[in-house]
Design an enzyme around this catalytic site. Sequence first.
Site, PDB file in Angstrom:
ATOM      1  N   ALA A   1       0.862  -1.185   0.000  1.00 19.18           N
ATOM      2  CA  ALA A   1       0.000   0.000   0.000  1.00 19.18           C
ATOM      3  C   ALA A   1       0.901   1.238   0.000  1.00 19.18           C
ATOM      4  CB  ALA A   1      -0.883  -0.015   1.242  1.00 19.18           C
TER       5      ALA A   1
ATOM      6  N   GLU B   1       4.133  -4.618   7.937  1.00 17.55           N
ATOM      7  CA  GLU B   1       3.233  -3.572   8.461  1.00 17.55           C
ATOM      8  C   GLU B   1       3.553  -3.146   9.892  1.00 17.55           C
ATOM      9  OE1 GLU B   1       2.213  -6.114   6.626  1.00 17.55           O
ATOM     10  OE2 GLU B   1       0.633  -5.522   5.241  1.00 17.55           O
TER      11      GLU B   1
ATOM     12  N   GLU C   1      -0.038  -9.470   0.070  1.00 19.14           N
ATOM     13  CA  GLU C   1      -1.458  -9.828   0.234  1.00 19.14           C
ATOM     14  C   GLU C   1      -2.145 -10.000  -1.129  1.00 19.14           C
ATOM     15  OE1 GLU C   1      -1.889  -6.485   2.891  1.00 19.14           O
ATOM     16  OE2 GLU C   1      -2.552  -7.800   4.503  1.00 19.14           O
TER      17      GLU C   1
ATOM     18  N   GLY D   1       0.773  -5.022   1.344  1.00 19.74           N
ATOM     19  CA  GLY D   1      -0.329  -5.222   0.404  1.00 19.74           C
ATOM     20  C   GLY D   1       0.101  -5.963  -0.851  1.00 19.74           C
TER      21      GLY D   1
HETATM   22  N1  CO8 Z   1       4.570   3.219  -0.769  1.00 19.54           N
HETATM   23  C1  CO8 Z   1       4.931   4.344  -1.400  1.00 19.54           C
HETATM   24  N2  CO8 Z   1       6.141   4.508  -1.980  1.00 19.54           N
HETATM   25  C2  CO8 Z   1       6.991   3.481  -1.903  1.00 19.54           C
HETATM   26  C3  CO8 Z   1       6.667   2.255  -1.259  1.00 19.54           C
HETATM   27  C4  CO8 Z   1       5.386   2.146  -0.687  1.00 19.54           C
HETATM   28  N3  CO8 Z   1       4.953   1.038  -0.098  1.00 19.54           N
HETATM   29  N4  CO8 Z   1       7.744   1.438  -1.340  1.00 19.54           N
HETATM   30  C5  CO8 Z   1       8.687   2.099  -2.032  1.00 19.54           C
HETATM   31  N5  CO8 Z   1       8.235   3.328  -2.349  1.00 19.54           N
HETATM   32  C6  CO8 Z   1       8.952   4.365  -3.127  1.00 19.54           C
HETATM   33  C7  CO8 Z   1      10.051   5.028  -2.298  1.00 19.54           C
HETATM   34  O1  CO8 Z   1       9.539   6.029  -1.487  1.00 19.54           O
HETATM   35  C8  CO8 Z   1      10.927   5.562  -3.409  1.00 19.54           C
HETATM   36  O2  CO8 Z   1      10.322   6.705  -3.944  1.00 19.54           O
HETATM   37  P1  CO8 Z   1      11.235   8.011  -4.282  1.00 19.54           P
HETATM   38  O3  CO8 Z   1      12.252   7.520  -5.283  1.00 19.54           O
HETATM   39  O4  CO8 Z   1      10.267   8.993  -4.848  1.00 19.54           O
HETATM   40  O5  CO8 Z   1      11.869   8.415  -3.001  1.00 19.54           O
HETATM   41  C9  CO8 Z   1      10.832   4.474  -4.479  1.00 19.54           C
HETATM   42  O6  CO8 Z   1       9.615   3.752  -4.212  1.00 19.54           O
HETATM   43  C10 CO8 Z   1      11.980   3.492  -4.432  1.00 19.54           C
HETATM   44  O7  CO8 Z   1      12.045   2.950  -3.134  1.00 19.54           O
HETATM   45  P2  CO8 Z   1      13.397   2.920  -2.274  1.00 19.54           P
HETATM   46  O8  CO8 Z   1      14.269   4.071  -2.614  1.00 19.54           O
HETATM   47  O9  CO8 Z   1      13.016   2.769  -0.829  1.00 19.54           O
HETATM   48  O10 CO8 Z   1      14.062   1.563  -2.843  1.00 19.54           O
HETATM   49  P3  CO8 Z   1      15.074   0.611  -2.093  1.00 19.54           P
HETATM   50  O11 CO8 Z   1      15.581  -0.333  -3.107  1.00 19.54           O
HETATM   51  O12 CO8 Z   1      16.069   1.408  -1.313  1.00 19.54           O
HETATM   52  O13 CO8 Z   1      14.184  -0.203  -1.004  1.00 19.54           O
HETATM   53  C11 CO8 Z   1      12.261  -1.457  -0.281  1.00 19.54           C
HETATM   54  C12 CO8 Z   1      13.198  -1.075  -1.435  1.00 19.54           C
HETATM   55  C13 CO8 Z   1      13.038  -2.276   0.753  1.00 19.54           C
HETATM   56  C14 CO8 Z   1      11.126  -2.283  -0.829  1.00 19.54           C
HETATM   57  C15 CO8 Z   1      11.729  -0.158   0.384  1.00 19.54           C
HETATM   58  O14 CO8 Z   1      11.238   0.717  -0.634  1.00 19.54           O
HETATM   59  C16 CO8 Z   1      10.628  -0.390   1.357  1.00 19.54           C
HETATM   60  O15 CO8 Z   1      10.866  -0.865   2.466  1.00 19.54           O
HETATM   61  N6  CO8 Z   1       9.366  -0.055   0.975  1.00 19.54           N
HETATM   62  C17 CO8 Z   1       8.238  -0.174   1.837  1.00 19.54           C
HETATM   63  C18 CO8 Z   1       7.751  -1.592   1.899  1.00 19.54           C
HETATM   64  C19 CO8 Z   1       6.623  -1.724   2.903  1.00 19.54           C
HETATM   65  O16 CO8 Z   1       6.790  -1.466   4.073  1.00 19.54           O
HETATM   66  N7  CO8 Z   1       5.433  -2.142   2.421  1.00 19.54           N
HETATM   67  C20 CO8 Z   1       4.284  -2.314   3.233  1.00 19.54           C
HETATM   68  C21 CO8 Z   1       3.455  -1.098   3.207  1.00 19.54           C
HETATM   69  S1  CO8 Z   1       2.087  -1.204   4.339  1.00 19.54           S
HETATM   70  C22 CO8 Z   1       0.947  -2.115   3.481  1.00 19.54           C
HETATM   71  O17 CO8 Z   1       1.155  -2.555   2.394  1.00 19.54           O
HETATM   72  C23 CO8 Z   1      -0.342  -2.325   4.175  1.00 19.54           C
HETATM   73  C24 CO8 Z   1      -1.304  -3.149   3.315  1.00 19.54           C
HETATM   74  C25 CO8 Z   1      -2.655  -3.112   3.877  1.00 19.54           C
HETATM   75  C26 CO8 Z   1      -3.257  -1.735   3.690  1.00 19.54           C
HETATM   76  C27 CO8 Z   1      -4.593  -1.639   4.280  1.00 19.54           C
HETATM   77  C28 CO8 Z   1      -5.229  -0.291   3.946  1.00 19.54           C
HETATM   78  C29 CO8 Z   1      -5.497   0.570   5.104  1.00 19.54           C
END
Ligand code: CO8
Length: 250
Positions: free
Chosen positions: A63, A131, A111, A108
Amino acid sequence: MTYLKVEREEEIVQITINRQDKLNAMNLDVMNEFISLLDDLEKDSSKVIIITGDGPKAFSAGADIEYMSSIGPAEAEKYALCGHEVLNRIEKLEKPVIAAVNGYALGGGCELALSCDIRFASPNAQLGQPEVTLGICPGWGGTQRLLRIIGPARAKDLIFSGRKILAEEAFSMGLINKIFPSESLLAETRAYAKAISKNSSFAIGISKMLVNRGTDTNLDTGLKLEIYSWAVCFSTKDREERMRKFIAKK
Ligand code: CO8
């Protein structure tokens, strides 16, 4: 569609989440595009659906954290409901849906893969439910589907730790069906989709429903449902023709 690239080849539909700059994170626009695409897929003559992510890095990083960082409970509920609608409809679609997990499948994203019937992955795929590291619990069915697929102890380990696991470990847990080299993941997935598309769509659809229902019902009810579903298969021309062809070959 802006965020979903849809390609149709014969009776196979490949959906690619196309938001590579954000590692295919799914904001509300992505989810709404899924909803309108599902309106078509539920009615059209496609037989197998493949879901993957654009680029070499991610299936979907989950998400949209940027969006979630600024919302309150009311918007969170709407976001969760929207995600649940998409994932439930994928799970209930009367045709096989295969996730080709080509990189990160987190939160997500994981999921979404869990709502698919089959999961193939490249060796570099990393799956997880991070999460709790963000102060939330899984919200798009993770606590429920992960539990049913890998069992409560493993599901709790992944959810409590928020750790990312590589395809190999996911495979050993039964979370991934098969691992293919990154460069052939999509070709192998399409070949598999093509092979199963030759089988009876009606019989596959009904089998999918039976297995899904079987997860949440007692054995006796599941077996009864199977008997009646099996009998219904005898009402189709498709069954008649397939059996006639088999006999004719002899
Ligand atoms: N949301 C928004 N942007 C994201 C997300 C995300 N989940 N993941 C990555 N991005 C963006 C980064 O902000 C970055 O953007 P920008 O270049 O503009 O700064 C771009 O994607 C590239 O990401 P990174 O620079 O972080 O890339 P890395 O290779 O350094 O790292 C990772 C990759 C490890 C995957 C890292 O990006 C990360 O940890 N991302 C988050 C992963 C995460 O925690 N996902 C779970 C989110 S919570 C969720 O999904 C809940 C689901 C249920 C929702 C229910 C609704 C209420």
